[in-house]
Design an enzyme around this catalytic site. Structure first.
Site, PDB file in Angstrom:
ATOM      1  N   GLY A  32       9.074  24.862 -67.288  1.00  6.80           N
ATOM      2  CA  GLY A  32       7.624  24.913 -67.407  1.00  6.80           C
ATOM      3  C   GLY A  32       7.024  24.140 -66.244  1.00  6.80           C
ATOM      4  CD  GLN A  40       4.765  19.363 -63.450  1.00  9.92           C
ATOM      5  OE1 GLN A  40       4.607  20.228 -64.298  1.00  9.92           O
ATOM      6  NE2 GLN A  40       5.946  18.827 -63.164  1.00  9.92           N
ATOM      7  CB  CYS A  47       9.370  15.837 -65.350  1.00  4.85           C
ATOM      8  SG  CYS A  47       7.716  16.230 -64.782  1.00  4.85           S
ATOM      9  CG  LEU A  48      10.304  21.301 -61.977  1.00  4.88           C
ATOM     10  CD1 LEU A  48       9.513  22.581 -61.735  1.00  4.88           C
ATOM     11  CD2 LEU A  48      11.667  21.393 -61.299  1.00  4.88           C
ATOM     12  CG  HIS A 106       7.302  17.908 -70.463  1.00  5.80           C
ATOM     13  ND1 HIS A 106       8.288  16.966 -70.235  1.00  5.80           N
ATOM     14  CD2 HIS A 106       6.778  18.182 -69.239  1.00  5.80           C
ATOM     15  CE1 HIS A 106       8.338  16.682 -68.946  1.00  5.80           C
ATOM     16  NE2 HIS A 106       7.425  17.410 -68.317  1.00  5.80           N
ATOM     17  CD  GLU A 107       5.287  21.812 -68.582  1.00  6.42           C
ATOM     18  OE1 GLU A 107       4.542  21.275 -67.733  1.00  6.42           O
ATOM     19  OE2 GLU A 107       6.531  21.793 -68.478  1.00  6.42           O
ATOM     20  CG  HIS A 119       2.752  17.448 -66.795  1.00  6.19           C
ATOM     21  ND1 HIS A 119       2.978  16.392 -65.931  1.00  6.19           N
ATOM     22  CD2 HIS A 119       3.958  18.023 -67.006  1.00  6.19           C
ATOM     23  CE1 HIS A 119       4.284  16.341 -65.643  1.00  6.19           C
ATOM     24  NE2 HIS A 119       4.899  17.307 -66.287  1.00  6.19           N
TER      25      HIS A 119
HETATM   26 NI    NI Z   1       6.943  17.727 -66.323  1.00  5.42          NI
END
Ligand code: NI
Length: 192
Positions: free
Chosen positions: A45, A50, A99-100, A142-143, A146
């Site tokens: 995701g 991000q 997480c990216l 999680h998203e 963000h």
């Molecule tokens: Ni993340």
């Protein structure tokens, strides 16, 4: 178009994102960038901050279904605009997250086990997904975080916070320094 990722230490990851007011060509472009970038990084995701936008939208790839080994399938990337979690179970569970924006860092975090979510799709139609309780539920929570400037490391238990405190401070410092270099600091420094 594949966009550069924002990394831990970038203030945009600590920003409370704004609702999308209208689905314009610009919003459609960002939706496509989310899809292209999450695909390029083989992510589960990805949220708009991000890739540099303080807007309430994200893309999710992970299915809520699992194969025989218990691993989630990937689905067609789906964009969620102005998402709202309309129900979260009292029951919680622990699952490992990454997480990216904080590469190569995985740890278990506690969250509600089951959720319902509502959002707009890229055509502006409201849709809902109900009783998600596996990896897609996890990914969406999680998203969502963000979009409020929250990272999964903020949800660590006290012992985990303590254990990773120094490593995370070093990481944040390194990413902040790398950010002064144009482009993707990891590619340029051969760290990825
Ligand atoms: Ni993340």
């Amino acid at each position: 178009m594949i966009k550069n990722l924002s990394y831990f230490g970038d203030p945009i990851l600590r920003t409370k994102c704004k609702p999308v007011e209208k689905i314009t060509d610009e919003i459609l472009k960002i939706a496509q960038e989310l899809v292209d970038t999450v695909t390029a990084h083989n992510g589960s995701g990805l949220a708009a901050p991000q890739i540099g936008y303080d807007l309430r939208m994200f893309v999710v790839v992970l299915s809520d279904q699992v194969d025989k080994s218990g691993n989630p399938y990937d689905e067609e990337p789906k964009v969620f605009i102005n998402p709202v979690i309309t129900r979260a179970s009292k029951e919680k569970n622990l699952k490992s997250e990454g997480c990216l924006s904080i590469p190569n860092f995985y740890e278990e975090v506690e969250r509600p086990r089951e959720i319902d979510v509502e959002a707009l799709d890229i055509n502006g139609n409201l849709f809902s997904e109900k009783k998600l309780h596996r990896w897609r539920a996890r990914c969406i929570q999680h998203e969502m975080d963000h979009l409020d400037g929250i990272l999964f490391i903020d949800r660590f238990s006290e012992p985990l916070k303590h254990r990773h405190n120094q490593a995370l401070q070093l990481l944040e410092m390194r990413f902040k320094q790398a950010r002064t270099i144009q482009g993707d600091p990891f590619k340029q420094k051969g760290l990825k």
